[in-house]
Design an enzyme around this catalytic site. Structure first.
Site, PDB file in Angstrom:
ATOM      1  N   GLY A 127      -9.558   4.301   2.243  1.00 34.30           N
ATOM      2  CA  GLY A 127     -10.056   3.088   2.819  1.00 34.30           C
ATOM      3  C   GLY A 127     -11.546   2.942   2.736  1.00 34.30           C
ATOM      4  CD  GLU A 139      -5.526  -1.842   7.673  1.00 33.27           C
ATOM      5  OE1 GLU A 139      -5.694  -2.315   6.692  1.00 33.27           O
ATOM      6  OE2 GLU A 139      -6.113  -0.724   8.077  1.00 33.27           O
ATOM      7  CE  LYS A 173      -7.725   0.095   4.904  1.00 33.91           C
ATOM      8  NZ  LYS A 173      -7.852   0.731   6.149  1.00 33.91           N
ATOM      9  CG  HIS A 185      -2.039  -0.608   4.281  1.00 32.68           C
ATOM     10  ND1 HIS A 185      -2.544  -0.687   5.776  1.00 32.68           N
ATOM     11  CD2 HIS A 185      -2.889   0.564   3.834  1.00 32.68           C
ATOM     12  CE1 HIS A 185      -3.468   0.102   5.717  1.00 32.68           C
ATOM     13  NE2 HIS A 185      -3.520   1.054   4.668  1.00 32.68           N
ATOM     14  CB  SER A 229     -10.222   9.504   8.545  1.00 35.53           C
ATOM     15  OG  SER A 229     -10.097   8.476   9.324  1.00 35.53           O
ATOM     16  CG  ASN A 273      -6.261  -0.492   0.947  1.00 31.44           C
ATOM     17  OD1 ASN A 273      -6.658  -1.561   0.610  1.00 31.44           O
ATOM     18  ND2 ASN A 273      -5.559  -0.159   1.974  1.00 31.44           N
ATOM     19  N   GLY A 284      -8.911   4.638   9.545  1.00 31.97           N
ATOM     20  CA  GLY A 284     -10.392   3.884  10.105  1.00 31.97           C
ATOM     21  C   GLY A 284     -10.635   4.528  11.362  1.00 31.97           C
ATOM     22  CD  GLU A 286      -2.828   4.692   3.992  1.00 31.38           C
ATOM     23  OE1 GLU A 286      -3.964   5.229   3.597  1.00 31.38           O
ATOM     24  OE2 GLU A 286      -2.352   3.467   4.302  1.00 31.38           O
TER      25      GLU A 286
HETATM   26  P1  13P Z   1      -9.566   4.976   5.979  1.00 31.38           P
HETATM   27  O1  13P Z   1     -10.082   5.945   4.776  1.00 31.38           O
HETATM   28  O2  13P Z   1     -10.647   4.005   6.295  1.00 31.38           O
HETATM   29  O3  13P Z   1      -9.191   5.644   7.043  1.00 31.38           O
HETATM   30  O4  13P Z   1      -8.328   3.910   5.731  1.00 31.38           O
HETATM   31  C1  13P Z   1      -7.115   4.333   5.115  1.00 31.38           C
HETATM   32  C2  13P Z   1      -6.271   3.541   4.491  1.00 31.38           C
HETATM   33  O5  13P Z   1      -5.847   2.704   5.452  1.00 31.38           O
HETATM   34  C3  13P Z   1      -6.134   3.263   3.224  1.00 31.38           C
HETATM   35  O6  13P Z   1      -5.094   2.474   3.075  1.00 31.38           O
END
Ligand code: 13P
Length: 249
Positions: free
Chosen positions: A231, A98, A12, A96, A210, A10, A172, A166
Site C-alpha cells: 500500500g 477496506e 488505494k 480487500h 506495512s 495498491n 497501514g 493481508e
Molecule cells: P500498507 O502497505 O499501507 O500497510 O497497505 C497494505 C495494503 O492494504 C495493500 O493492499
C-alpha cells in the site's frame, strides 16, 4: 535460489491522473525489463487510462482495485470488469479488507467476483485476512478458512488465481506481521489449497501489510511468500522498487 517475486502496488484512493502519469514515467525509466515483469500496479480506476501508454513500453501490468460481479447493468457507481479488461487491465483485487470493512462486502460477493473475473480471463487477486480481535481470540485460521471456502466456491477450473494474505491489523499501521506469523499462515493457505482446491495449489500467495524496503528481504525469504501487495510504500517509485530489489537481492 532466487525466484521471481511479485511486487504489486495498491495505490488505494491516492493520486490523480497527472500524478499517476509522472509516477509511471519515472518507474518505467528506473526499472529494468526484467524487474518490470514482477510489477503490477493497482491505481484508482480513474487513473487507469492515463497509465497504459507509459507502462506498456516496459510491459508493467495493471490491475483494478475492485469490480462488480456483473459485467454491466444498473449498478450506479460501480466498475465493470469487462471495461477494465478493454482498458488493458489484467488483474483485479477482490475482497480487500477496506472493501469488506467500509463497503460491507461479503465472502459471497467475492465468490461472484472471482467467477466473473476468471470467466473473462482476468486474474483475481483474492485478499483475505483477520482482524486484530479475531487474531487475539484465536480465530485466525477459522476466519481465513471461511474466506477461502466461500470466496472460492464459484471459482472456474483451468483459470488463474492469486491470493493475498493481508492481516487487517498490519495494514497501514506500521505493524508488520512477524516472519513466524507470515510463515505459519502462508503454509496454512497452501495446505488448504492443496486439499480443497488442488487446481489452484500452485497459485502465488502474496503478503500485504506495512511492507517496506527495510522488511522486504526477511519476508521474501519465507517459503510460500511469492510476493507482496504494497500500500503506502507503493506510492513512491524509490520505495516500491526498493521493495522489489531488497526482496530479490
Ligand atoms: P500498507 O502497505 O499501507 O500497510 O497497505 C497494505 C495494503 O492494504 C495493500 O493492499
Amino acid at each position: 535460489m532466487s525466484r521471481a517475486l511479485i511486487c504489486a502496488g495498491n495505490w488505494k484512493m491516492n493520486k490523480n491522473p497527472a500524478e499517476a502519469m509522472a509516477f509511471a514515467d519515472e518507474l518505467s525509466k528506473a526499472c529494468t525489463a526484467d524487474e518490470a515483469k514482477s510489477l503490477v500496479l493497482f491505481p484508482p480506476a480513474l487513473c487507469i487510462s492515463s497509465l497504459t501508454g507509459s507502462l506498456a513500453t516496459k510491459s508493467i501490468r495493471l490491475g483494478g482495485q475492485n469490480c462488480h460481479w456483473q459485467p454491466s447493468g444498473a449498478y450506479t457507481g460501480e466498475n465493470s470488469a469487462e471495461v477494465l479488461k478493454s482498458m488493458g487491465v489484467t488483474h483485479c483485487l477482490v475482497g480487500h479488507s477496506e472493501r469488506r470493512q467500509y463497503f460491507s462486502e461479503t465472502n459471497e460477493m467475492m465468490a461472484r467476483k472471482v467467477k466473473l473475473l476468471q470467466s473473462l480471463d482476468l486474474m483475481p487477486v483474492l485478499c483475505i485476512g483477520e482482524t486484530l480481535e479475531e487474531r487475539e481470540s484465536g480465530e485466525t485460521k477459522q476466519v481465513l478458512e471461511r474466506q477461502l471456502h466461500v470466496g472460492l466456491s464459484e471459482s472456474v477450473d483451468g483459470k488463474g488465481l492469486w491470493l493475498a494474505y493481508e492481516p487487517v491489523w498490519a495494514i497501514g499501521t506500521g505493524k508488520v506481521a512477524t516472519p513466524e506469523q507470515v510463515a505459519e499462515i502462508h503454509l496454512f493457505i497452501r495446505a488448504w489449497l492443496k486439499q480443497n482446491k488442488p487446481e489452484f495449489a500452485a497459485s502465488p500467495i502474496l503478503y500485504g501489510g506495512s511492507v517496506k524496503p527495510e522488511n522486504a528481504k526477511g519476508l521474501a525469504s519465507i517459503q510460500d511468500v511469492d510476493g507482496f501487495l504494497v500500500g503506502g510504500a507503493s506510492l513512491e517509485v524509490s520505495s516500491f522498487l526498493g521493495i522489489l530489489r531488497a526482496s530479490v537481492g
